[in-house]
Design a protein around this motif. Structure first.
Motif, PDB file in Angstrom:
ATOM      1  N   ALA A 108       0.841  -1.197   0.000  1.00 23.39           N
ATOM      2  CA  ALA A 108       0.000   0.000   0.000  1.00 23.39           C
ATOM      3  C   ALA A 108       0.879   1.251   0.000  1.00 23.39           C
ATOM      4  O   ALA A 108       1.833   1.340   0.770  1.00 23.39           O
ATOM      5  CB  ALA A 108      -0.902  -0.008   1.225  1.00 23.39           C
ATOM      6  N   GLY A 109       0.592   2.162  -0.886  1.00 24.87           N
ATOM      7  CA  GLY A 109       1.327   3.417  -0.939  1.00 24.87           C
ATOM      8  C   GLY A 109       2.615   3.351  -1.722  1.00 24.87           C
ATOM      9  O   GLY A 109       3.341   4.349  -1.822  1.00 24.87           O
ATOM     10  N   SER A 110       2.940   2.190  -2.302  1.00 25.03           N
ATOM     11  CA  SER A 110       4.195   2.082  -3.054  1.00 25.03           C
ATOM     12  C   SER A 110       4.118   2.874  -4.365  1.00 25.03           C
ATOM     13  O   SER A 110       5.151   3.212  -4.946  1.00 25.03           O
ATOM     14  CB  SER A 110       4.514   0.610  -3.342  1.00 25.03           C
ATOM     15  OG  SER A 110       3.461  -0.008  -4.065  1.00 25.03           O
ATOM     16  N   GLY A 111       2.906   3.156  -4.818  1.00 23.52           N
ATOM     17  CA  GLY A 111       2.746   3.987  -6.013  1.00 23.52           C
ATOM     18  C   GLY A 111       2.198   3.232  -7.211  1.00 23.52           C
ATOM     19  O   GLY A 111       2.378   3.682  -8.358  1.00 23.52           O
ATOM     20  N   LYS A 112       1.496   2.123  -6.991  1.00 21.76           N
ATOM     21  CA  LYS A 112       0.947   1.330  -8.101  1.00 21.76           C
ATOM     22  C   LYS A 112       0.047   2.170  -9.013  1.00 21.76           C
ATOM     23  O   LYS A 112       0.197   2.149 -10.235  1.00 21.76           O
ATOM     24  CB  LYS A 112       0.104   0.163  -7.550  1.00 21.76           C
ATOM     25  CG  LYS A 112       0.873  -0.841  -6.727  1.00 21.76           C
ATOM     26  CD  LYS A 112      -0.035  -1.935  -6.198  1.00 21.76           C
ATOM     27  CE  LYS A 112      -0.976  -1.492  -5.090  1.00 21.76           C
ATOM     28  NZ  LYS A 112      -0.314  -1.077  -3.841  1.00 21.76           N
ATOM     29  N   THR A 113      -0.880   2.898  -8.389  1.00 23.12           N
ATOM     30  CA  THR A 113      -1.868   3.637  -9.181  1.00 23.12           C
ATOM     31  C   THR A 113      -1.199   4.791  -9.936  1.00 23.12           C
ATOM     32  O   THR A 113      -1.492   5.026 -11.116  1.00 23.12           O
ATOM     33  CB  THR A 113      -2.997   4.135  -8.255  1.00 23.12           C
ATOM     34  OG1 THR A 113      -3.602   2.979  -7.649  1.00 23.12           O
ATOM     35  CG2 THR A 113      -4.050   4.910  -9.016  1.00 23.12           C
ATOM     36  N   THR A 114      -0.285   5.466  -9.281  1.00 24.43           N
ATOM     37  CA  THR A 114       0.442   6.548  -9.941  1.00 24.43           C
ATOM     38  C   THR A 114       1.292   5.997 -11.086  1.00 24.43           C
ATOM     39  O   THR A 114       1.374   6.599 -12.157  1.00 24.43           O
ATOM     40  CB  THR A 114       1.354   7.273  -8.913  1.00 24.43           C
ATOM     41  OG1 THR A 114       0.604   7.552  -7.735  1.00 24.43           O
ATOM     42  CG2 THR A 114       1.913   8.567  -9.486  1.00 24.43           C
ATOM     43  N   PHE A 115       1.883   4.828 -10.858  1.00 21.81           N
ATOM     44  CA  PHE A 115       2.688   4.179 -11.889  1.00 21.81           C
ATOM     45  C   PHE A 115       1.809   3.761 -13.078  1.00 21.81           C
ATOM     46  O   PHE A 115       2.190   3.916 -14.236  1.00 21.81           O
ATOM     47  CB  PHE A 115       3.424   2.976 -11.295  1.00 21.81           C
ATOM     48  CG  PHE A 115       4.437   2.348 -12.203  1.00 21.81           C
ATOM     49  CD1 PHE A 115       5.483   3.096 -12.738  1.00 21.81           C
ATOM     50  CD2 PHE A 115       4.378   0.995 -12.522  1.00 21.81           C
ATOM     51  CE1 PHE A 115       6.427   2.512 -13.581  1.00 21.81           C
ATOM     52  CE2 PHE A 115       5.318   0.406 -13.351  1.00 21.81           C
ATOM     53  CZ  PHE A 115       6.339   1.167 -13.885  1.00 21.81           C
ATOM     54  N   ASN A 155      10.364   2.441  -7.230  1.00 20.41           N
ATOM     55  CA  ASN A 155       9.645   3.671  -7.549  1.00 20.41           C
ATOM     56  C   ASN A 155      10.091   4.818  -6.629  1.00 20.41           C
ATOM     57  O   ASN A 155      10.743   4.599  -5.612  1.00 20.41           O
ATOM     58  CB  ASN A 155       8.136   3.412  -7.411  1.00 20.41           C
ATOM     59  CG  ASN A 155       7.301   4.580  -7.899  1.00 20.41           C
ATOM     60  OD1 ASN A 155       7.719   5.323  -8.801  1.00 20.41           O
ATOM     61  ND2 ASN A 155       6.117   4.761  -7.318  1.00 20.41           N
ATOM     62  N   LYS A 156       9.708   6.006  -7.014  1.00 18.67           N
ATOM     63  CA  LYS A 156       9.971   7.237  -6.250  1.00 18.67           C
ATOM     64  C   LYS A 156      11.459   7.574  -6.251  1.00 18.67           C
ATOM     65  O   LYS A 156      11.987   8.072  -5.250  1.00 18.67           O
ATOM     66  CB  LYS A 156       9.418   7.153  -4.814  1.00 18.67           C
ATOM     67  CG  LYS A 156       7.964   6.670  -4.752  1.00 18.67           C
ATOM     68  CD  LYS A 156       7.321   6.860  -3.394  1.00 18.67           C
ATOM     69  CE  LYS A 156       5.923   6.229  -3.382  1.00 18.67           C
ATOM     70  NZ  LYS A 156       5.203   6.410  -2.127  1.00 18.67           N
ATOM     71  N   THR A 157      12.127   7.301  -7.369  1.00 15.82           N
ATOM     72  CA  THR A 157      13.552   7.640  -7.456  1.00 15.82           C
ATOM     73  C   THR A 157      13.765   9.149  -7.512  1.00 15.82           C
ATOM     74  O   THR A 157      14.900   9.611  -7.393  1.00 15.82           O
ATOM     75  CB  THR A 157      14.210   6.980  -8.686  1.00 15.82           C
ATOM     76  OG1 THR A 157      13.462   7.340  -9.846  1.00 15.82           O
ATOM     77  CG2 THR A 157      14.250   5.464  -8.558  1.00 15.82           C
ATOM     78  N   ASP A 158      12.685   9.925  -7.686  1.00 14.77           N
ATOM     79  CA  ASP A 158      12.831  11.384  -7.562  1.00 14.77           C
ATOM     80  C   ASP A 158      13.110  11.778  -6.118  1.00 14.77           C
ATOM     81  O   ASP A 158      13.663  12.846  -5.851  1.00 14.77           O
ATOM     82  CB  ASP A 158      11.560  12.085  -8.078  1.00 14.77           C
ATOM     83  CG  ASP A 158      10.302  11.621  -7.350  1.00 14.77           C
ATOM     84  OD1 ASP A 158       9.699  12.415  -6.623  1.00 14.77           O
ATOM     85  OD2 ASP A 158       9.938  10.431  -7.485  1.00 14.77           O
ATOM     86  N   VAL A 159      12.741  10.890  -5.162  1.00  9.09           N
ATOM     87  CA  VAL A 159      12.986  11.165  -3.747  1.00  9.09           C
ATOM     88  C   VAL A 159      14.299  10.524  -3.297  1.00  9.09           C
ATOM     89  O   VAL A 159      15.141  11.184  -2.685  1.00  9.09           O
ATOM     90  CB  VAL A 159      11.823  10.633  -2.868  1.00  9.09           C
ATOM     91  CG1 VAL A 159      12.069  10.956  -1.396  1.00  9.09           C
ATOM     92  CG2 VAL A 159      10.489  11.215  -3.325  1.00  9.09           C
ATOM     93  N   SER A 187      10.522   6.868 -11.559  1.00  5.66           N
ATOM     94  CA  SER A 187       9.689   7.785 -10.801  1.00  5.66           C
ATOM     95  C   SER A 187       8.352   7.857 -11.515  1.00  5.66           C
ATOM     96  O   SER A 187       8.271   8.372 -12.632  1.00  5.66           O
ATOM     97  CB  SER A 187      10.323   9.179 -10.724  1.00  5.66           C
ATOM     98  OG  SER A 187       9.351  10.090 -10.245  1.00  5.66           O
ATOM     99  N   ALA A 188       7.338   7.306 -10.856  1.00  3.67           N
ATOM    100  CA  ALA A 188       5.993   7.378 -11.446  1.00  3.67           C
ATOM    101  C   ALA A 188       5.571   8.831 -11.568  1.00  3.67           C
ATOM    102  O   ALA A 188       4.816   9.203 -12.454  1.00  3.67           O
ATOM    103  CB  ALA A 188       5.007   6.600 -10.583  1.00  3.67           C
ATOM    104  N   MET A 189       6.114   9.647 -10.673  1.00  2.00           N
ATOM    105  CA  MET A 189       5.736  11.059 -10.652  1.00  2.00           C
ATOM    106  C   MET A 189       6.319  11.831 -11.836  1.00  2.00           C
ATOM    107  O   MET A 189       5.602  12.546 -12.511  1.00  2.00           O
ATOM    108  CB  MET A 189       6.185  11.685  -9.340  1.00  2.00           C
ATOM    109  CG  MET A 189       5.455  12.952  -9.008  1.00  2.00           C
ATOM    110  SD  MET A 189       5.524  13.244  -7.246  1.00  2.00           S
ATOM    111  CE  MET A 189       3.973  12.566  -6.717  1.00  2.00           C
ATOM    112  N   THR A 190       7.624  11.659 -12.096  1.00  2.00           N
ATOM    113  CA  THR A 190       8.264  12.437 -13.163  1.00  2.00           C
ATOM    114  C   THR A 190       8.340  11.669 -14.483  1.00  2.00           C
ATOM    115  O   THR A 190       8.571  12.261 -15.526  1.00  2.00           O
ATOM    116  CB  THR A 190       9.707  12.820 -12.782  1.00  2.00           C
ATOM    117  OG1 THR A 190      10.511  11.616 -12.749  1.00  2.00           O
ATOM    118  CG2 THR A 190       9.770  13.515 -11.427  1.00  2.00           C
TER     119      THR A 190
END
Ligand code: GDP
Ligand code: MG
Length: 264
Positions: free
Chosen positions: A23-30, A184-188, A239-242
């Motif tokens: 939970a919160g790992s970023g599946k949906t954002t990915f 994921n979240k390699t921007d952080v 990074s799912a975000m970037t």
């Protein structure tokens, strides 16, 4: 060109990518990132949301479990808590999965990818009959790959890293499908530390032995299990975000698909 339905597999058979992770790992954002990427490169995709409890879906889904079952109603009707409601909603949806498959089968010749998002809480999908049925049914027909999403910033201590990897091992052994480990979240936090721990076992073991939250005796044998696991999988830092690393992720998916085609 091969005829449709001919014995050799269709050149247009899509790759199924199942996104699994804590939970919160970023599946949906990915998933949102993958969806926008395949639009950009004009690779047709089919998107399935299996999370009945997602409040807002940041991507357009071709099939959305929420259109079939309302997990809050399920909670009321069966007098369940949230997790029971989500699990039961997934079970109810799975009883109609043959209809979903029919829809997918019709579209499959024109598709490159079928993307699946799974419920926030990992065990609802990975330790339920429904999750197994959905995974096995798809994998019986289409080249299917598990994308295991890791929350990199939350995995920087050797103990949490090892817990997450052991969970990934259990899923690999349960599904027996080709695996891409997605940091994921390699921007952080950059995932270089993880690559180091996965390739330099002495460095990881030393870090783990310094971590007092783990029992010394277990460490050595767990390291051996993980070493075996790392040999057989692929790693991508994203990074799912970037969107950073997504091209590389798709290369790893192509390799994993080749593994599926040679081993299944
Ligand atoms: P899920 O429960 O696995 O589906 O996770 P979500 O996609 O809902 O993401 C959980 C949280 O992590 C949200 O606040 C996201 O904005 C955040 N998140 C997801 N991917 C990234 C990323 O690549 N970078 C950063 N900084 N945050 C992310
Ligand atoms: Mg989600």
């Amino acid at each position: 060109a091969p005829q449709p339905g001919s014995a050799s597999s269709s050149p247009h058979q899509p790759t199924v990518i199942i996104c699994i992770g804590m939970a919160g790992s970023g599946k949906t954002t990915f998933m949102q990132r993958l969806n926008s990427h395949i639009h950009t490169v004009k690779a047709p995709g089919y998107v399935v949301n299996l999370d009945p409890a997602v409040a807002q879906l940041p991507f357009g889904a071709n099939i959305d479990i929420r259109d079939t079952v309302n997990y809050k109603e399920v909670m009321k009707q069966y007098n369940l808590g949230p997790n029971g409601g989500i699990l039961t909603a997934l079970n109810l949806f799975t009883t109609k999965f043959d209809q979903v498959l029919n829809l997918i089968d019709k579209r499959a010749p024109t598709l490159d990818y079928i993307l699946l998002d799974t419920p926030g809480q990992i065990e609802i999908f990975t330790w339920s009959a429904s999750g197994t049925i959905i995974t096995d049914t798809l994998a019986a027909t289409y080249p299917t790959v598990v994308a295991y999403i890791v929350d990199t910033p939350r995995s920087t201590s050797p103990a949490t890293f090892m817990s997450n990897m052991l969970y990934a091992v259990s899923i690999l052994y349960k599904t027996k499908l080709p695996f891409v480990l997605v940091f994921n979240k390699t921007d952080v936090v950059d995932h270089a530390f993880a690559v180091e721990w996965m390739t330099d076992f002495e460095a990881f073991q030393a870090a783990l032995e310094d971590d007092e939250s783990y029992m010394g005796g277990l460490v050595g044998s767990m390291c051996l299990v993980l070493e075996e696991f790392y040999k057989g999988i692929r790693v991508a830092g994203v990074s799912a975000m970037t969107g950073h690393g997504v091209d590389d992720f798709f290369e790893k998916i192509a390799e994993a698909r080749t593994e599926y085609e040679t081993e299944y």
